[in-house]
Write a protein that holds these residues in place. Structure first.
Motif, mmCIF file in Angstrom:
data_model
loop_
_atom_site.group_PDB
_atom_site.id
_atom_site.type_symbol
_atom_site.label_atom_id
_atom_site.label_comp_id
_atom_site.label_asym_id
_atom_site.label_seq_id
_atom_site.Cartn_x
_atom_site.Cartn_y
_atom_site.Cartn_z
ATOM 1 N N ILE A 25 15.600 6.361 -10.922
ATOM 2 C CA ILE A 25 14.504 7.188 -10.396
ATOM 3 C C ILE A 25 13.494 6.300 -9.669
ATOM 4 O O ILE A 25 13.032 6.619 -8.579
ATOM 5 C CB ILE A 25 13.836 7.998 -11.527
ATOM 6 N N ASP A 26 13.185 5.161 -10.287
ATOM 7 C CA ASP A 26 12.251 4.236 -9.647
ATOM 8 C C ASP A 26 12.820 3.737 -8.316
ATOM 9 O O ASP A 26 12.094 3.604 -7.333
ATOM 10 C CB ASP A 26 11.997 3.041 -10.575
ATOM 11 N N LEU A 29 12.399 6.536 -5.860
ATOM 12 C CA LEU A 29 11.006 6.805 -5.476
ATOM 13 C C LEU A 29 10.376 5.675 -4.663
ATOM 14 O O LEU A 29 9.625 5.919 -3.734
ATOM 15 C CB LEU A 29 10.152 7.071 -6.719
ATOM 16 N N THR A 30 10.693 4.423 -5.033
ATOM 17 C CA THR A 30 10.032 3.324 -4.327
ATOM 18 C C THR A 30 10.733 2.941 -3.030
ATOM 19 O O THR A 30 10.092 2.521 -2.083
ATOM 20 C CB THR A 30 9.932 2.058 -5.204
ATOM 21 N N VAL A 37 10.208 10.837 3.411
ATOM 22 C CA VAL A 37 8.940 11.445 3.837
ATOM 23 C C VAL A 37 8.677 11.109 5.301
ATOM 24 O O VAL A 37 8.199 11.951 6.073
ATOM 25 C CB VAL A 37 7.777 10.972 2.920
ATOM 26 N N ILE A 41 8.065 13.964 8.085
ATOM 27 C CA ILE A 41 6.840 14.079 8.892
ATOM 28 C C ILE A 41 7.186 13.972 10.381
ATOM 29 O O ILE A 41 6.820 14.840 11.179
ATOM 30 C CB ILE A 41 5.813 12.996 8.485
ATOM 31 N N VAL A 180 -1.465 -7.694 1.517
ATOM 32 C CA VAL A 180 -2.339 -7.201 2.584
ATOM 33 C C VAL A 180 -1.749 -7.571 3.952
ATOM 34 O O VAL A 180 -1.605 -6.725 4.834
ATOM 35 C CB VAL A 180 -3.765 -7.780 2.451
ATOM 36 N N PHE B 32 -8.342 -7.867 3.898
ATOM 37 C CA PHE B 32 -8.538 -6.463 3.510
ATOM 38 C C PHE B 32 -9.184 -5.680 4.653
ATOM 39 O O PHE B 32 -8.776 -4.576 4.979
ATOM 40 C CB PHE B 32 -9.428 -6.350 2.271
ATOM 41 N N ARG B 119 -12.973 -0.964 -4.826
ATOM 42 C CA ARG B 119 -12.653 -1.895 -3.740
ATOM 43 C C ARG B 119 -13.645 -1.635 -2.601
ATOM 44 O O ARG B 119 -13.333 -0.913 -1.649
ATOM 45 C CB ARG B 119 -11.210 -1.654 -3.283
ATOM 46 N N THR B 176 9.399 5.229 -17.061
ATOM 47 C CA THR B 176 9.533 3.836 -17.519
ATOM 48 C C THR B 176 8.557 2.925 -16.770
ATOM 49 O O THR B 176 7.867 2.110 -17.349
ATOM 50 C CB THR B 176 10.980 3.339 -17.290
ATOM 51 N N GLY B 177 8.522 3.057 -15.464
ATOM 52 C CA GLY B 177 7.600 2.235 -14.676
ATOM 53 C C GLY B 177 6.705 3.130 -13.843
ATOM 54 O O GLY B 177 7.071 4.263 -13.545
ATOM 55 N N ASP B 179 5.439 2.328 -10.777
ATOM 56 C CA ASP B 179 5.475 2.076 -9.334
ATOM 57 C C ASP B 179 6.027 3.269 -8.552
ATOM 58 O O ASP B 179 5.501 3.636 -7.513
ATOM 59 C CB ASP B 179 6.318 0.833 -9.021
ATOM 60 N N GLY B 180 7.093 3.858 -9.087
ATOM 61 C CA GLY B 180 7.713 5.000 -8.417
ATOM 62 C C GLY B 180 6.717 6.145 -8.274
ATOM 63 O O GLY B 180 6.599 6.759 -7.220
ATOM 64 N N PHE B 183 4.274 5.525 -5.664
ATOM 65 C CA PHE B 183 4.840 5.744 -4.331
ATOM 66 C C PHE B 183 4.820 7.226 -3.962
ATOM 67 O O PHE B 183 4.622 7.571 -2.806
ATOM 68 C CB PHE B 183 6.257 5.166 -4.238
ATOM 69 N N ILE B 184 5.000 8.100 -4.969
ATOM 70 C CA ILE B 184 4.914 9.548 -4.680
ATOM 71 C C ILE B 184 3.506 9.857 -4.197
ATOM 72 O O ILE B 184 3.290 10.600 -3.246
ATOM 73 C CB ILE B 184 5.191 10.400 -5.936
ATOM 74 N N GLN B 187 3.070 8.843 -0.701
ATOM 75 C CA GLN B 187 3.791 9.749 0.203
ATOM 76 C C GLN B 187 3.018 11.060 0.383
ATOM 77 O O GLN B 187 3.025 11.645 1.460
ATOM 78 C CB GLN B 187 5.219 10.028 -0.309
ATOM 79 N N GLN B 190 0.539 10.522 2.974
ATOM 80 C CA GLN B 190 1.165 10.532 4.302
ATOM 81 C C GLN B 190 1.371 11.970 4.794
ATOM 82 O O GLN B 190 1.187 12.265 5.969
ATOM 83 C CB GLN B 190 2.529 9.807 4.268
ATOM 84 N N ILE B 191 1.771 12.842 3.850
ATOM 85 C CA ILE B 191 2.001 14.246 4.229
ATOM 86 C C ILE B 191 0.679 14.910 4.631
ATOM 87 O O ILE B 191 0.614 15.655 5.600
ATOM 88 C CB ILE B 191 2.682 15.004 3.062
ATOM 89 N N PHE B 203 7.690 24.825 3.537
ATOM 90 C CA PHE B 203 7.050 23.580 3.136
ATOM 91 C C PHE B 203 5.531 23.775 2.988
ATOM 92 O O PHE B 203 4.909 23.300 2.043
ATOM 93 C CB PHE B 203 7.351 22.533 4.215
#
Lengths: 268, 263
Positions: A25-26, A29-30, A37, A41, A180, B32, B119, B176-177, B179-180, B183-184, B187, B190-191, B203
């Motif tokens: 899944i990760d 997703l990553t 997406v 778009i 960055v 940055f 930040r 579990t992690g 990061d995924g 990322f959603i 995204q 972005q949408i 949609f």
């Protein structure tokens, strides 16, 4: 000697593939979701732009041509820009490369094997994506020659992208945060490579200036190869790509050597 | 009142700490800043190049569209300054067990977890975006009453964006992690950076009624452009309240599930 070296590469690639697939899944997703997406778009924005003008051409580009271009740009993105070598910077910052420096398998080889492992999985994804796009009627009849040339070119571009990522990772010898610089480069690369707006629609002076940079090679050229466009000068594009790969790889190797001298091995 | 003042004091102190930390790494500060400018300029130029070949999309001319993207950029500036780093931090704290320390502090744990890092560099570019917003707003032109509504609507867009992302972040308790999940979140941003009318109907309905990602910027901006779209503002308020209630429940459920990697 050579066989032993091949064995090391083979085992590292295999371990990397297992690691990538351990958290499916990760992984999705990553690494895959951003590309999905991206196409969602781009495709819809262009479709609506054309629909609101009743399908009229934009600077000689028809709606079908634009949507096909976007689909190929998506395939190129899957092959070229999906892999991310974030670990190198973290390994350097946390002092984890010390153990790599002692192994009989150099750091760049380890990361290159990881990249190859990823690309093997990614090619399966590309095949699935191509089949789905074709079945949905989003892509026209595929020319085998254009397909193979496009994939070959995209794979070489992914090599350039890997060298660039390695270069950004190595800057962790000097920088606290490397993401960055990577993000800045990626933003410009997406925009200037024609991933959303084809370079044909860019202002002519900018388009000319871009021909001296690697950006068009990152999306526009491979997408046009897939499209079997007569505007692509194949030989010069391959030559130009080879030169850029060599230049960036040499720069990455030089930076790595300077960085290792600078390295204080935190964590020992 | 005393509680609000105490929480605002904590926020102010966190902001000062982040600022001093940021200034101690000057090269990072410049990078940055450069990243913020790059994100802004590439998106701005994308729309600008697009409008060199067309005149309107969905009834919006270049000025309308520019106002919309600058609006989105303003929301994202504030989001990057006050919210974004905390989502990444939450993912790592869940994994390494550092969330324990937040649960022990005499602050609301949800507040402490998602306001811990700011930040301020993202705010450096905010005046540029705000000036452009005023410029394009005066080109449209917006009436006096619409100008008065700009700040509350901008804050409403920001609140809804953060709440949607909080809702998504709650799923980290069950994955579990993190990061995924992060990322959603990205995204979703972005949408939302394109107006809802560029997407197909199915949609649009899913991402407005289901998860109101597309409403975050489009609804606020459309309420400014079109008097007939006033009903979209109460929709945003209702969406915020509903999401807040759901997030509260999920946070409590998540904490019950949390196993604390450090103990």
């Amino acid at each position: 000697m050579v066989i032993a070296e091949i064995q090391k590469w083979r085992i590292t690639i295999s371990v990397s593939m297992s690691r990538f697939m351990a958290y499916k899944i990760d992984f999705f997703l990553t690494l895959l979701a951003p590309s999905l997406v991206f196409i969602l778009i781009n495709y819809n924005v262009w479709r609506s732009v054309y629909s609101f003008r009743n399908g009229a051409n934009i600077d000689g580009i028809s709606m079908d041509q634009m949507l096909h271009y976007q689909c190929w740009a998506f395939i190129v993105t899957l092959i070229v820009r999906s892999h991310r070598s974030w670990n190198l910077a973290e390994d350097i910052r946390l002092g984890r490369i010390t153990s790599f420096l002692l192994y009989p398998f150099e750091v760049w080889k380890f990361h290159a094997s990881e990249f190859l492992g990823f690309q093997i999985i990614q090619m399966a994804t590309v095949c699935i994506a191509l089949t789905i796009l074709r079945l949905l009627g989003l892509l026209p009849e595929l020319s085998l020659q254009a397909l193979l040339l496009g994939i070959l070119f995209s794979l070489l571009v992914s090599g350039l992208w890997f060298a660039l990522e390695f270069l950004f990772g190595v800057t962790a010898f000097w920088l606290e945060e490397t993401w960055v610089a990577r993000v800045v480069f990626q933003l410009f690369a997406v925009f200037l490579s024609g991933a959303f707006i084809p370079l044909e629609l860019f202002p002519p002076p900018l388009r000319d200036a871009l021909s001296y940079t690697p950006f068009p090679l990152m999306t526009s050229v491979p997408a046009n190869i897939f499209l079997n466009s007569p505007n692509v000068a194949l030989a010069s594009s391959f030559a130009s790509l080879a030169i850029w790969i060599i230049l960036v790889a040499l720069l990455a190797a030089f930076t790595w050597k300077r960085g290792v001298k600078h390295y204080t091995a935190a964590g020992i | 009142m005393t509680i609000t003042r105490a929480y605002l004091g904590v926020l102010g102190q966190l902001l000062l700490n982040s600022l001093s930390k940021l200034l101690s790494f000057r090269l990072n500060f410049i990078l940055f800043l450069f990243a913020e400018l790059a994100a802004f300029s590439t998106f701005y130029l994308t729309v600008d190049f697009l409008y060199q070949h067309i005149t309107t999309v969905g009834g919006w001319n270049r000025t309308h569209f520019m106002f919309f993207i600058i609006w989105w950029q303003c929301v994202m500036n504030l989001h990057s300054a006050f919210a974004a780093p905390n989502f990444w931090n939450f993912a790592s704290e869940l994994q390494n067990g550092n969330l324990d320390f937040r649960l022990l502090r005499p602050l609301g744990s949800l507040f402490d977890t998602f306001t811990a890092i700011t930040r301020p560099i993202s705010l450096v570019i905010f005046p540029l975006n705000a000036s452009l917003l005023v410029y394009y707003g005066s080109q449209i032109p917006l009436s006096a009453s619409k100008w008065l509504a700009v700040t509350p609507l901008l804050l409403l867009s920001l609140t809804l964006t953060i709440l949607i992302e909080l809702l998504i972040a709650m799923s980290m308790f069950w994955t579990t992690g993190g990061d995924g999940v992060n990322f959603i979140r990205i995204q979703c941003q972005q949408i939302s950076k394109w107006p809802d009318f560029v997407y197909p109907r199915v949609f649009r309905v899913a991402f407005t009624v289901g998860i109101p990602i597309l409403a975050t910027s489009t609804f606020s901006v459309r309420a400014l452009f079109d008097d007939g779209a006033w009903w979209e503002v109460p929709f945003l308020v209702c969406a915020c309240i509903t999401l807040w209630l759901v997030i509260g429940q999920l946070w409590r459920l998540g904490l019950r599930r949390y196993e604390s990697a450090s103990s």
